[in-house]
Design a protein around this motif. Structure first.
Motif: not given
Length: 368
Positions: A292-295, A300-301, A306-309, A347-348
């Motif tokens: 989850v954290s990596e996803w 975001v990057k 700066t925040s998730l939708p 995209m990153q």
């Protein structure tokens, strides 16, 4: 008999009330995808009136399947070639894509994704050529002009431009390559353009018109719009516009089929911007192999946010949207998750690359 009639009347009233109850999303129950874990959903259970709308919009399942099969054939061909194929250096390809932009403007191929089509044609031809880098660079300017020349001949609404005019702009691109240190001719002739047109036709078995990522995005968004009965028309228009803009950036940095085919990129972009539009939860598109954290960090990057939708739909509507998404794309949820992951990674990389590069002047002037 009177008692039996009363029972029948009560039964009819109960049925009428059930039909009047509101459904979660528009007609979600009418076309739930019945594909299993190994079978993508189809339009077999879609209502007849919606099938007719899909035909009218040019977004039928038959077209989707046909495009997908053609793309799979190309992927197989490229896999058979392996490393024995031409690949333009990134700086050379950027010059060629800028040249394509000028050429498509010159002939009037700007309304229906002419640049995307020409870029795909150039990438496909170059990918199928068993030659070295310098040989590929040498034919690149004439190949660009030839690709646009072929697209112009397919598009009856475009203006009539002679090969000499295409060669003139391609010559400017050749000068740029020479200034960059590549040993290539600085003159592209009309005869070379016509010769490359014949070479492209032969290499691609006269199959010049192939669906680009923009073509796929148009098809997918049209299918989503019909399957949701226009409930999210405004949001889907924004999704298409945003995904189309991002597709241009991805094509600039990633040759076709390296690493993603046009359909895979379109599926990924559609899902990404449905998340941004708060119509699909980000978590629902996370592959099982990514924590989850990596996803969340990747999303975001890759979006420079700066925040998730946060999905604005209730869970029952979200479930139906995910089902309709599979039906619109003709893919399983696990496949869409993998494609979203690949798209976000690309995209990153584009974000990182754009952040480390210095601003540059246009390498090719877009006017003669």
């Amino acid at each position: 008999q009177q008692q039996q009639q009363r029972q029948q009347q009560q039964h009819r009233r109960r049925q009428a009330k059930q039909h009047q109850r509101p459904q979660s999303p528009p007609d979600a129950q009418a076309h739930r995808p019945k594909g299993g874990a190994d079978t993508p959903p189809t339009d077999a259970d879609v209502r007849q009136d919606m099938l007719e709308q899909l035909e009218v919009r040019g977004a039928s399942a038959d077209l989707l399947v046909s495009w997908a099969r053609d793309e799979e054939k190309v992927i197989t061909q490229l896999q058979q070639l392996g490393d024995h194929r031409a690949e333009l250096p990134s700086d050379v390809r950027e010059v060629m894509l800028r040249c394509l932009h000028g050429l498509t403007n010159l002939v009037g191929l700007t309304n229906n994704g002419g640049w995307f089509d020409a870029a795909l044609l150039m990438d496909l031809y170059m990918n199928m050529q068993p030659m070295g880098i310098e040989a590929a660079v040498a034919i690149a300017p004439a190949t660009c002009a030839a690709a646009v020349g072929l697209m112009r001949k397919l598009d009856q609404s475009s203006s009539t431009v002679r090969p000499a005019a295409l060669a003139q702009l391609a010559t400017k691109a050749a000068h740029c390559l020479r200034n960059m240190g590549h040993t290539t001719s600085t003159i592209v002739t009309a005869e070379e353009v016509l010769q490359q047109e014949r070479a492209i036709l032969q290499a691609l078995s006269w199959r010049v018109s192939r669906p680009s990522v923009r073509s796929w995005l148009t098809l997918l968004c049209d299918r989503m719009d019909v399957l949701t009965r226009g409930a999210w028309n405004v949001q889907l228009e924004w999704v298409f516009t945003s995904a189309n803009a991002s597709a241009g950036m991805l094509v600039m940095h990633s040759p076709a089929y390296t690493p993603m085919a046009p359909r895979q990129m379109a599926n990924g972009l559609l899902c990404v911007f449905l998340v941004v539009a708060c119509l699909v939860p980000l978590e629902a598109l996370r592959p099982a192999s990514v924590n989850v954290s990596e996803w969340e960090e990747l999303f975001v990057k890759s979006q420079c946010q700066t925040s998730l939708p946060t999905c604005a739909l209730p869970p029952v509507v979200t479930a139906s949207m995910l089902e309709l998404l599979q039906l619109a794309t003709g893919g399983r949820l696990c496949d869409l998750q993998a494609q979203v992951h690949a798209t976000l990674l690309t995209m990153q990389r584009v974000v990182i690359d754009c952040g480390t590069r210095q601003p540059q002047k246009p390498l090719v002037q877009h006017q003669i």
